[in-house]
Motif scaffolding. Structure first.
Motif, mmCIF file in Angstrom:
data_model
loop_
_atom_site.group_PDB
_atom_site.id
_atom_site.type_symbol
_atom_site.label_atom_id
_atom_site.label_comp_id
_atom_site.label_asym_id
_atom_site.label_seq_id
_atom_site.Cartn_x
_atom_site.Cartn_y
_atom_site.Cartn_z
ATOM 1 N N PRO A 83 1.032 -1.124 0.051
ATOM 2 C CA PRO A 83 0.028 0.088 0.024
ATOM 3 C C PRO A 83 0.909 1.267 0.030
ATOM 4 O O PRO A 83 0.424 2.140 -0.588
ATOM 5 N N TYR A 84 2.084 1.338 0.841
ATOM 6 C CA TYR A 84 2.644 2.522 0.775
ATOM 7 C C TYR A 84 3.081 3.090 -0.658
ATOM 8 O O TYR A 84 3.425 4.016 -0.784
ATOM 9 N N VAL A 85 3.409 2.266 -1.627
ATOM 10 C CA VAL A 85 3.633 2.384 -2.782
ATOM 11 C C VAL A 85 2.636 3.382 -3.520
ATOM 12 O O VAL A 85 3.069 4.478 -4.246
ATOM 13 N N LEU A 86 1.334 2.792 -3.323
ATOM 14 C CA LEU A 86 0.358 3.971 -4.017
ATOM 15 C C LEU A 86 0.152 4.980 -3.123
ATOM 16 O O LEU A 86 -0.027 6.218 -3.739
ATOM 17 N N TYR A 87 0.378 4.854 -1.680
ATOM 18 C CA TYR A 87 0.050 6.324 -1.064
ATOM 19 C C TYR A 87 1.060 7.273 -1.472
ATOM 20 O O TYR A 87 0.864 8.334 -1.369
ATOM 21 N N ARG A 88 2.405 6.729 -1.672
ATOM 22 C CA ARG A 88 3.333 7.562 -1.999
ATOM 23 C C ARG A 88 3.159 8.377 -3.499
ATOM 24 O O ARG A 88 3.453 9.633 -3.608
ATOM 25 N N ALA A 89 2.634 7.504 -4.243
ATOM 26 C CA ALA A 89 2.301 7.928 -5.761
ATOM 27 C C ALA A 89 1.367 8.931 -5.743
ATOM 28 O O ALA A 89 1.318 9.964 -6.418
ATOM 29 N N LEU A 90 0.428 8.907 -4.664
ATOM 30 C CA LEU A 90 -0.837 9.933 -4.638
ATOM 31 C C LEU A 90 -0.534 11.097 -3.802
ATOM 32 O O LEU A 90 -0.901 12.113 -3.607
ATOM 33 N N GLY A 91 0.953 11.161 -3.257
ATOM 34 C CA GLY A 91 1.268 11.980 -2.153
ATOM 35 C C GLY A 91 0.394 12.167 -0.754
ATOM 36 O O GLY A 91 0.319 13.007 -0.119
ATOM 37 N N LEU A 92 0.227 10.721 -0.533
ATOM 38 C CA LEU A 92 -0.785 10.692 0.728
ATOM 39 C C LEU A 92 0.237 10.069 1.935
ATOM 40 O O LEU A 92 1.095 9.277 1.583
ATOM 41 N N PRO A 93 0.007 10.558 2.976
ATOM 42 C CA PRO A 93 0.816 9.711 4.173
ATOM 43 C C PRO A 93 0.364 8.190 4.367
ATOM 44 O O PRO A 93 -0.941 7.706 3.987
ATOM 45 N N ASN A 94 1.059 7.446 4.587
ATOM 46 C CA ASN A 94 0.949 6.052 4.788
ATOM 47 C C ASN A 94 0.525 5.588 5.955
ATOM 48 O O ASN A 94 -0.616 4.467 6.073
#
Length: 79
Positions: free
Chosen positions: A17-28
């Protein structure tokens, strides 16, 4: 689809999940459980933009690309 959340997409595509959160600029942490449609609206993006960002992150997290760098220790979520 707009009703999915980041965790659902991560699970469906077998990526951390952190890969997608990072891509969207969201905290994990804490996990963002909003549907993608609400994330898109909050970021002023279209669902097509969100879809493109997520698919790009998914593709680049798999071979032949190098594995994604792990999140900093304070971003790691327990399984």
């Amino acid at each position: 689809k707009g009703w999915m959340n980041v965790g659902y997409v991560a699970h469906s595509y077998h990526v951390p999940p952190y890969v997608l959160y990072r891509a969207l600029g969201l905290p994990n942490r804490p996990p963002d459980r909003r549907p993608l449609l609400k994330i898109a609206a909050a970021q002023g993006r279209s669902m097509n933009d969100i879809r493109t960002i997520l698919m790009d992150a998914i593709v680049h997290s798999r071979p032949p690309y190098p594995p994604p760098t792990p999140p900093p220790p304070d971003e790691v979520t327990s399984p």
